[in-house]
Design a protein around this motif. Structure first.
Motif, PDB file in Angstrom:
ATOM      1  N   LYS A 145       0.821  -1.217   0.000  1.00 44.35           N
ATOM      2  CA  LYS A 145       0.000   0.000   0.000  1.00 44.35           C
ATOM      3  C   LYS A 145       0.855   1.267   0.000  1.00 44.35           C
ATOM      4  O   LYS A 145       0.427   2.315  -0.457  1.00 44.35           O
ATOM      5  CB  LYS A 145      -0.941   0.003   1.197  1.00 44.35           C
ATOM      6  N   LEU A 146       2.077   1.182   0.537  1.00 45.16           N
ATOM      7  CA  LEU A 146       2.958   2.349   0.608  1.00 45.16           C
ATOM      8  C   LEU A 146       3.697   2.615  -0.707  1.00 45.16           C
ATOM      9  O   LEU A 146       4.154   3.726  -0.945  1.00 45.16           O
ATOM     10  CB  LEU A 146       3.981   2.161   1.732  1.00 45.16           C
ATOM     11  N   LEU A 147       3.835   1.599  -1.534  1.00 39.18           N
ATOM     12  CA  LEU A 147       4.581   1.754  -2.784  1.00 39.18           C
ATOM     13  C   LEU A 147       3.701   2.374  -3.860  1.00 39.18           C
ATOM     14  O   LEU A 147       2.511   2.065  -3.966  1.00 39.18           O
ATOM     15  CB  LEU A 147       5.095   0.386  -3.260  1.00 39.18           C
ATOM     16  N   PRO A 148       4.284   3.251  -4.694  1.00 35.78           N
ATOM     17  CA  PRO A 148       3.479   3.859  -5.759  1.00 35.78           C
ATOM     18  C   PRO A 148       3.150   2.826  -6.841  1.00 35.78           C
ATOM     19  O   PRO A 148       3.868   1.852  -7.035  1.00 35.78           O
ATOM     20  CB  PRO A 148       4.411   4.950  -6.311  1.00 35.78           C
ATOM     21  N   LYS A 149       2.034   3.063  -7.542  1.00 37.45           N
ATOM     22  CA  LYS A 149       1.665   2.220  -8.677  1.00 37.45           C
ATOM     23  C   LYS A 149       2.665   2.510  -9.796  1.00 37.45           C
ATOM     24  O   LYS A 149       3.033   3.653 -10.045  1.00 37.45           O
ATOM     25  CB  LYS A 149       0.250   2.522  -9.164  1.00 37.45           C
ATOM     26  N   ARG A 150       3.107   1.458 -10.459  1.00 39.60           N
ATOM     27  CA  ARG A 150       4.099   1.615 -11.526  1.00 39.60           C
ATOM     28  C   ARG A 150       3.543   1.091 -12.834  1.00 39.60           C
ATOM     29  O   ARG A 150       2.960   0.009 -12.865  1.00 39.60           O
ATOM     30  CB  ARG A 150       5.380   0.872 -11.169  1.00 39.60           C
ATOM     31  N   CYS A 154       7.731   0.377 -17.472  1.00 38.52           N
ATOM     32  CA  CYS A 154       8.798   1.166 -16.860  1.00 38.52           C
ATOM     33  C   CYS A 154      10.000   0.287 -16.551  1.00 38.52           C
ATOM     34  O   CYS A 154       9.952  -0.924 -16.678  1.00 38.52           O
ATOM     35  CB  CYS A 154       8.287   1.847 -15.599  1.00 38.52           C
ATOM     36  N   HIS A 155      11.087   0.919 -16.143  1.00 39.82           N
ATOM     37  CA  HIS A 155      12.285   0.195 -15.716  1.00 39.82           C
ATOM     38  C   HIS A 155      12.894   0.940 -14.534  1.00 39.82           C
ATOM     39  O   HIS A 155      12.416   2.006 -14.152  1.00 39.82           O
ATOM     40  CB  HIS A 155      13.298   0.047 -16.871  1.00 39.82           C
ATOM     41  N   LYS A 156      13.956   0.382 -13.962  1.00 40.61           N
ATOM     42  CA  LYS A 156      14.500   0.957 -12.724  1.00 40.61           C
ATOM     43  C   LYS A 156      14.963   2.402 -12.880  1.00 40.61           C
ATOM     44  O   LYS A 156      14.898   3.183 -11.946  1.00 40.61           O
ATOM     45  CB  LYS A 156      15.642   0.093 -12.190  1.00 40.61           C
ATOM     46  N   GLY A 157      15.389   2.791 -14.062  1.00 37.13           N
ATOM     47  CA  GLY A 157      15.837   4.164 -14.283  1.00 37.13           C
ATOM     48  C   GLY A 157      14.706   5.172 -14.342  1.00 37.13           C
ATOM     49  O   GLY A 157      14.922   6.371 -14.185  1.00 37.13           O
ATOM     50  N   THR A 158      13.497   4.722 -14.564  1.00 39.43           N
ATOM     51  CA  THR A 158      12.339   5.611 -14.651  1.00 39.43           C
ATOM     52  C   THR A 158      12.075   6.323 -13.327  1.00 39.43           C
ATOM     53  O   THR A 158      11.548   7.421 -13.303  1.00 39.43           O
ATOM     54  CB  THR A 158      11.081   4.798 -15.046  1.00 39.43           C
ATOM     55  N   PHE A 159      12.456   5.721 -12.240  1.00 40.70           N
ATOM     56  CA  PHE A 159      12.104   6.243 -10.928  1.00 40.70           C
ATOM     57  C   PHE A 159      13.287   6.799 -10.161  1.00 40.70           C
ATOM     58  O   PHE A 159      13.256   6.865  -8.940  1.00 40.70           O
ATOM     59  CB  PHE A 159      11.406   5.144 -10.118  1.00 40.70           C
ATOM     60  N   GLY A 160      14.340   7.195 -10.855  1.00 40.64           N
ATOM     61  CA  GLY A 160      15.478   7.806 -10.197  1.00 40.64           C
ATOM     62  C   GLY A 160      16.626   6.836 -10.007  1.00 40.64           C
ATOM     63  O   GLY A 160      16.659   5.754 -10.581  1.00 40.64           O
ATOM     64  N   ARG A 161      17.578   7.268  -9.216  1.00 38.67           N
ATOM     65  CA  ARG A 161      18.775   6.480  -8.977  1.00 38.67           C
ATOM     66  C   ARG A 161      18.975   6.322  -7.464  1.00 38.67           C
ATOM     67  O   ARG A 161      18.396   7.049  -6.669  1.00 38.67           O
ATOM     68  CB  ARG A 161      19.997   7.197  -9.560  1.00 38.67           C
ATOM     69  N   ALA A 162      19.824   5.397  -7.091  1.00 39.44           N
ATOM     70  CA  ALA A 162      20.121   5.183  -5.674  1.00 39.44           C
ATOM     71  C   ALA A 162      21.618   5.319  -5.452  1.00 39.44           C
ATOM     72  O   ALA A 162      22.424   4.907  -6.287  1.00 39.44           O
ATOM     73  CB  ALA A 162      19.670   3.799  -5.241  1.00 39.44           C
TER      74      ALA A 162
END
Length: 176
Positions: A145-150, A154-162
C-alpha cells in the motif's frame, strides 16, 4: 500450577513428557502427531547446557515426527539476537504471544521458525499502544500500500537512482 496442567492433560488421554530422561521420552514422542515446544523461554542465553542440547538433538533426529509448534520461540533460539544453537528445534509453526520477538526475524533463527503467527492476549488498549510505539513489523500488504503504482512498461531508471554508501577498508566487497 504445573501439576494441575499435567492432570488436565492426562484426563484427556494425552501423554505428558518431562525432559529428565532424554532417551525414554524421545522414544515416546516418535509417533506424536503434534509436538508442542515450550521447553525453553524467550530469555535463554546460548550456549545450551549439554543435557538440553542432547535432548534437542534427539527430538530433531526423529524421522517420522509430527508437526512441531513452538510457543514464542523455538527452543535453542535466542529471541533477542537471532542466534541459534545447532541443536535448536526446527518448528513447522511458531506462535508468538502478543508480539513477534525481534530475533526471530534474523538469521540463523529464521530457519527454525516455520510459519510465524502472533497470538493476541487482549492486553488493555493503553498497554498495547505503548508496545506498538516501541516496535512494529510491517506486513507485505502494508508495504504494498505504501509503494506507488508503476506502469508495466517502466524500468528501474524511470524512478530515479540510488546512492549506496557501504563497506569499509577491510570489507570492500560488502556493498556488492
Amino acid at each position: 500450577s504445573g501439576d494441575l496442567l499435567v492432570d488436565a492433560f492426562r484426563k484427556t488421554g494425552s501423554e505428558i513428557f518431562v525432559n529428565d530422561a532424554v532417551h525414554e521420552h524421545v522414544v515416546s514422542i516418535e509417533n506424536a502427531v503434534i509436538i508442542l515446544d515450550g521447553l525453553l523461554g524467550t530469555g535463554i542465553k546460548l550456549p545450551l547446557r549439554e543435557n538440553m542440547a542432547e535432548f534437542l538433538r534427539a527430538v530433531n533426529s526423529i524421522n517420522n515426527r509430527g508437526k512441531v509448534i513452538a510457543i514464542d520461540c523455538p527452543s535453542g533460539v535466542d529471541c533477542v539476537t537471532g542466534e541459534a544453537a545447532k541443536e535448536a528445534i526446527r518448528a513447522d509453526r511458531t506462535l508468538c504471544i502478543e508480539a513477534v520477538k525481534q530475533g526471530l526475524l534474523a538469521f540463523p533463527a529464521w530457519k527454525h521458525v516455520g510459519r510465524l503467527d502472533v497470538v493476541p492476549l487482549n492486553i488493555p488498549e493503553q498497554a498495547a499502544q505503548i508496545n506498538a510505539a516501541c516496535s512494529t513489523v510491517i506486513t507485505a500488504d502494508q508495504a504494498a500500500k505504501l509503494l506507488p503504482k508503476r506502469p508495466s512498461d517502466c524500468h528501474k531508471g524511470t524512478f530515479g537512482r540510488a546512492l549506496v554508501v557501504a563497506g569499509s577498508i577491510n570489507y570492500i566487497g560488502a556493498a556488492a
